[in-house]
Enzyme design. Sequence first.
Site, mmCIF file in Angstrom:
data_model
loop_
_atom_site.group_PDB
_atom_site.id
_atom_site.type_symbol
_atom_site.label_atom_id
_atom_site.label_comp_id
_atom_site.label_asym_id
_atom_site.label_seq_id
_atom_site.Cartn_x
_atom_site.Cartn_y
_atom_site.Cartn_z
ATOM 1 N N SER A 28 0.267 -8.170 4.939
ATOM 2 C CA SER A 28 1.237 -7.551 5.409
ATOM 3 C C SER A 28 1.646 -6.099 4.737
ATOM 4 C CB SER A 28 2.671 -7.769 6.483
ATOM 5 O OG SER A 28 2.882 -8.543 5.688
ATOM 6 N N ASP B 24 13.414 -7.154 7.085
ATOM 7 C CA ASP B 24 12.683 -8.508 8.064
ATOM 8 C C ASP B 24 13.347 -9.516 7.136
ATOM 9 O OD1 ASP B 24 10.797 -8.652 7.209
ATOM 10 O OD2 ASP B 24 9.704 -8.080 8.684
ATOM 11 N N HIS C 122 9.847 -9.476 4.566
ATOM 12 C CA HIS C 122 9.612 -7.837 4.204
ATOM 13 C C HIS C 122 11.059 -7.399 3.552
ATOM 14 C CE1 HIS C 122 6.257 -8.800 6.974
ATOM 15 N NE2 HIS C 122 5.968 -8.397 5.914
#
Length: 373
Positions: free
Chosen positions: A58, A348, A351
């Site tokens: 991600s 978040d 990340h």
Amino acid sequence: MERRRALQHSFSYFCLSSSSILYWCIFFLVLLFTSATNALVKLPENTTIPAIIVFGDSIVDAGNNDDMITEARCDYPPYGIDFDGGVPTGRFSNGKVPTDMLAEELGIKPYIPAYRDPNLKPEDLLTGVTFASGGAGYVPLTTQIAGGIPLSQQLKYFEEYLERLNGLVGDERTKFIIKNSLFVIICGSNDIANDFFTFPTVWHQYDVASFTALMADNARSIAMKLYGYGARRILMFGAPPIGCVPSQRTVAGGPTRDCVVRFNDASKLFNAKLSANIDGLSRTLLDTTLIYIDIYNPLLDLILNPHKYGFKVANLGCCGTGLIEVTALCNNYTAAVCPVRSDYVFWDSFHPTETAYKIIVAKLLDRYLNRFL
């Protein structure tokens, strides 16, 4: 900028409808698209980096999971709030991700698109794409748990990409692009945080040393496969200080939400094994530039010394309470967003923010740029 985009779009249509002059179209398309951004890093005159090609998780996903049934997707607000137009693209960030910034710094293009983006243009293949998928790991079970695209499938997409590229520019030019491009692999966080320590009964026959050795061996295998495809500039990123990201502090850091030492120790152990594997491969594959990239220490410095870099908060994410919100829990309906994203190291609970990424990319370019030119 809008005029340039219109010109690019018109010229792309002309090229695709006039196959007899495809060669010259490709030539001018390259000029148009590579000049769309001003390089902040000045490359030597004899250096050519035509594209950046990305694999991983991600951290460098740009929307490959958007049409999948998985929690590891973020194609909704407030993700992308600081991206071009404020549009969520599937990037796990408020804005750009590291490989976007790397492409921009090197003057290749403003960002690296997802290979599975339905709006991907043929000319995007010339300058690079990302195959990365949220939730991916070096251990196949890791990606299976998250419902992402495993590295084995990412490599299959790359084979498909090679066929498409060959159809655009021919075999000789395809080989040139692959040989001279930067290949970036960023993975490992999910293996440690979301697999090994989350499902200990599954890995009861492994200790941290043997599990991280499995990760590092699988990473080495990925590098070897890319070499077999013709890649000669390969950057293998280590794992971050995963025990210091907000979500891991919340679930395993105790009442005071300290950094989780055993998680960080696992990252450091993996990094040591990966670095040794990559160094060994470098000595064996003499015609390649294969570099281990330390991401652990640059991010840890931001976390431990946030004020030195202008941050105010390093132990919470910007989205919601900052304790646990990530992907589906970070949305416009259930989570508020901090008004000043640049105050936060983390976007978040898992990340970093675009601002944090910019600082880290600048640090990495300063340290490694001369090694992969």
